[in-house]
Design a protein around this motif. Structure first.
Motif, PDB file in Angstrom:
ATOM      1  N   LYS A   1       0.842  -1.206   0.000  1.00 31.43           N
ATOM      2  CA  LYS A   1       0.000   0.000   0.000  1.00 31.43           C
ATOM      3  C   LYS A   1       0.870   1.246   0.000  1.00 31.43           C
ATOM      4  CE  LYS A   1      -4.028  -1.889   2.405  1.00 31.43           C
ATOM      5  NZ  LYS A   1      -4.836  -1.832   3.632  1.00 31.43           N
ATOM      6  N   GLN A   2       0.391   2.251  -0.714  1.00 33.01           N
ATOM      7  CA  GLN A   2       1.094   3.535  -0.755  1.00 33.01           C
ATOM      8  C   GLN A   2       0.750   4.356   0.492  1.00 33.01           C
ATOM      9  OE1 GLN A   2       3.244   4.917  -2.931  1.00 33.01           O
ATOM     10  NE2 GLN A   2       2.874   4.014  -4.941  1.00 33.01           N
ATOM     11  N   PHE A   3       1.749   5.084   0.981  1.00 35.04           N
ATOM     12  CA  PHE A   3       1.505   6.083   2.027  1.00 35.04           C
ATOM     13  C   PHE A   3       0.868   7.292   1.356  1.00 35.04           C
ATOM     14  CE2 PHE A   3       3.041   9.764   4.575  1.00 35.04           C
ATOM     15  CZ  PHE A   3       2.403   9.436   5.767  1.00 35.04           C
ATOM     16  N   GLU A   4      -0.254   7.710   1.874  1.00 32.11           N
ATOM     17  CA  GLU A   4      -0.972   8.826   1.240  1.00 32.11           C
ATOM     18  C   GLU A   4      -0.567  10.143   1.889  1.00 32.11           C
ATOM     19  OE1 GLU A   4      -5.156   8.029   0.985  1.00 32.11           O
ATOM     20  OE2 GLU A   4      -4.827   6.126  -0.049  1.00 32.11           O
ATOM     21  N   LEU A   5      -0.040  11.015   1.045  1.00 28.16           N
ATOM     22  CA  LEU A   5       0.408  12.328   1.510  1.00 28.16           C
ATOM     23  C   LEU A   5      -0.456  13.396   0.864  1.00 28.16           C
ATOM     24  CD1 LEU A   5       2.698  13.897   3.069  1.00 28.16           C
ATOM     25  CD2 LEU A   5       3.879  14.035   0.865  1.00 28.16           C
TER      26      LEU A   5
END
Length: 270
Positions: A31-35
């Motif tokens: 999963k991508q870290f959402e910024l």
């Protein structure tokens, strides 16, 4: 403003404008870290001129994270050691909205070649064919992320007053993608907004003989294409590129078409 600082500023803008390689869903179980995007992120730190691209990106990511009011960075570039032997490095541990995250940071340049493998993830390879997206995903899954649970990491996690079982793991994976010239590519899992240009084989350059060119140094691969550079004629450009191709290096270049259109592209040796 010095030329080097201007370059660094442009590199940072290029990094910020690069999308993550996938959004929303997990890819390959990652999963991508959402910024959340900052309105006007600025980079004001100094960077050594010899700092390589990967380490530069880590500095840019760190600045980006710090400018988010929801994020507190607890540790960066953590060397995990067994006595004096370094067994790996954890890129970042942070708190976002009271949740702890272990984040691995990646920034890559990949070219589409569907003669490799059989799935969308298989098709993306490094410009010199010595790395690939699937290789990197395997490394993240099998080596880099599991490092959090290594017994030699435990004392560091305790020092940070964190519970290992409450730390979420994410990747922050940005990439610039390049597709074969004038060929459309279908995207199912990956983010098509990562496409930043095209690539051609060395033997196909003749079709661009009316264009102008520029070859940025590797740290400036991050930058968006600019008009104010010393553009090369076709003959000068091909002479410089020939040297790189002979050394089996695929350079990232900028091209200015006769109609003024600007684009990034790779010339590949393979």
């Amino acid at each position: 403003m010095t030329l080097q600082y201007k370059d660094i500023e442009q590199q940072f803008i290029g990094y910020v404008n690069t999308p993550t390689l996938w959004v929303s869903n997990s890819v390959y179980g990652l999963k991508q870290f959402e910024l959340e995007k900052n309105d006007t992120p600025k980079f004001t730190d100094k960077i050594p001129t010899n700092l390589r691209l990967g380490k530069r990106v880590e500095r840019y990511v760190s600045t980006d994270f710090k400018q988010s009011k929801d994020i507190t960075i607890l540790a960066e570039n953590l060397q995990i050691q067994n006595n004096k032997l370094t067994i790996g490095e954890i890129d970042c541990i942070l708190i976002k909205n009271k949740i702890a995250y272990h984040i691995e940071i990646i920034y890559k340049f990949y070219l589409f070649d569907d003669t490799v493998g059989s799935t969308e993830l298989d098709y993306w390879i490094g410009p010199n064919r010595n790395d690939s997206l699937i290789k990197k995903l395997d490394k993240l899954k099998d080596k880099q992320l599991p490092l959090l649970y290594n017994t030699h990491t435990t004392p560091i996690i305790k020092k940070l007053n964190l519970s290992l079982n409450k730390i979420k793991q994410r990747v922050f994976f940005k990439a610039q993608l390049f597709t074969p010239y004038k060929r459309s590519v279908k995207f199912k899992q990956l983010n098509k907004n990562c496409v930043k240009g095209f690539y051609v084989k060395h033997a196909q350059l003749e079709q661009f003989n009316k264009c102008k060119f520029y070859i940025p140094n590797k740290t400036n691969w991050l930058q968006e294409v600019k008009t104010q550079v010393n553009w090369l004629t076709y003959n000068t450009f091909t002479a410089e590129v020939n040297t790189l191709i002979t050394a089996k290096k695929s350079p990232l270049c900028w091209i200015k078409f006769p109609n003024g259109e600007l684009e990034k592209f790779f010339v590949v040796w393979w």
